[in-house]
Design an enzyme around this catalytic site. Structure first.
Site, PDB file in Angstrom:
ATOM      1  N   ASP A  67     -37.216 -29.256  28.969  1.00 40.60           N
ATOM      2  CA  ASP A  67     -38.281 -28.325  28.965  1.00 40.60           C
ATOM      3  C   ASP A  67     -39.544 -28.521  29.802  1.00 40.60           C
ATOM      4  OD1 ASP A  67     -39.120 -30.451  27.367  1.00 40.60           O
ATOM      5  OD2 ASP A  67     -39.018 -29.602  25.384  1.00 40.60           O
ATOM      6  N   ASN A 134     -40.601 -30.344  13.180  1.00 41.46           N
ATOM      7  CA  ASN A 134     -40.000 -29.298  12.520  1.00 41.46           C
ATOM      8  C   ASN A 134     -38.607 -29.111  12.805  1.00 41.46           C
ATOM      9  OD1 ASN A 134     -40.236 -28.207  15.174  1.00 41.46           O
ATOM     10  ND2 ASN A 134     -41.464 -26.671  14.441  1.00 41.46           N
ATOM     11  N   GLU A 141     -37.546 -23.954  18.744  1.00 39.61           N
ATOM     12  CA  GLU A 141     -38.204 -23.949  17.486  1.00 39.61           C
ATOM     13  C   GLU A 141     -37.459 -23.329  16.504  1.00 39.61           C
ATOM     14  OE1 GLU A 141     -40.796 -25.604  17.274  1.00 39.61           O
ATOM     15  OE2 GLU A 141     -42.471 -24.672  18.481  1.00 39.61           O
TER      16      GLU A 141
END
Ligand code: GLP
Length: 251
Positions: A67, A134, A141
């Site tokens: 990324d 998370n 995400e």
């Protein structure tokens, strides 16, 4: 999933680095999938040592990154290109033509097309991976779906807060990124996965314990990978009860 429980994080990093290096020993022009963040830093230190001591030859190695932040130039010290040059690429003399990393300043769609064309044609031999608090992998995400190929994402507030420790303020943390999809990560032939720190415990429980595979915690899909080795230090591992099918080994 194989779980290797180590004495401490330093040992995890050393063993993970050795696993990455072994792939290169077997295949000189291996395509290494690389990750950023604080977790892989000591892994890169061990890899650089091996290359500088001529134990492993990186003369033909190719790399591809998970990324990059949209809006950061490669010269920006918070960009992932800068990070990779600092921790691995320069010391191992891997030239830009053997490095694939999204350009955060280029037209996003053109960049996605460039990364996807390369990724579709070049299977990753080994992917180094960590996880966000998370459960995100790369910058995938929590979501209702698993994305397949490189795509643009909006970063959650939690991720921006967590990553703001590396910036001078949260306002400076970009709001968007380009990331390899979870599908692309799953297509890597081998995954070397590490996690450390209390803030990762919840996510690691969801990934290792018997339970749902859900895009709400993207890392849970790693349960389906055929060759994923996870290194955890015993401080973290002892707080987790791995599902019965996880092969556990203490070193
Ligand atoms: C970023 C990266 C992830 C990385 C995560 C955790 O969000 N996109 O690939 O796993 O940070 O970073 P750290 O290792 O610093 O906790």
């Amino acid at each position: 999933m194989k779980l290797i429980i180590t004495e401490n994080y330093e040992q995890s990093a050393e063993l993970a680095a050795q696993m990455m290096l072994d792939v290169v020993t077997e295949k000189a022009d291996a395509l290494l999938g690389l990750a950023t963040g604080t977790t892989p830093v000591p892994v890169y230190r061990y890899m650089v040592e091996a290359v500088q001591q001529k134990k492993t030859d990186f003369g033909r190695v190719r790399t591809i990154n998970l990324d990059e932040y949209i809006g950061l130039d490669g010269e920006d010290s918070n960009s992932y290109l800068y990070f990779m040059r600092k921790h691995l690429l320069d010391a191992c003399q891997i030239p830009p033509e053997r490095v694939m990393i999204p350009n955060g300043m280029a037209d996003t769609q053109a960049e996605l097309d460039r990364m996807n064309a390369f990724a579709d044609a070049n299977p990753i031999d080994v992917q180094l991976l960590s996880v966000g608090a998370n459960g995100h992998i790369g910058f995938n995400e929590p979501s209702d779906v698993f994305y397949d190929r490189y795509h643009a994402v909006k970063l959650t507030q939690k991720t921006r807060e967590s990553n703001s420790r590396l910036f001078s303020s949260i306002e400076e943390v970009p709001t968007e990124a380009i990331t390899m999809g979870t599908g692309g990560i799953m297509r890597a032939k081998k995954i070397v996965f590490l996690a450390t720190g209390e803030e990762k415990l919840d996510a690691m429980k969801k990934i290792l314990e018997d339970g749902e595979v859900t895009p709400d915690c993207q890392g849970t899909i790693l349960k389906f990978h055929q060759d994923c080795t996870l290194f955890l230090d015993k401080g973290m591992a002892d707080q987790i009860r791995p599902a019965p099918y996880v092969e556990v080994r203490r070193v």
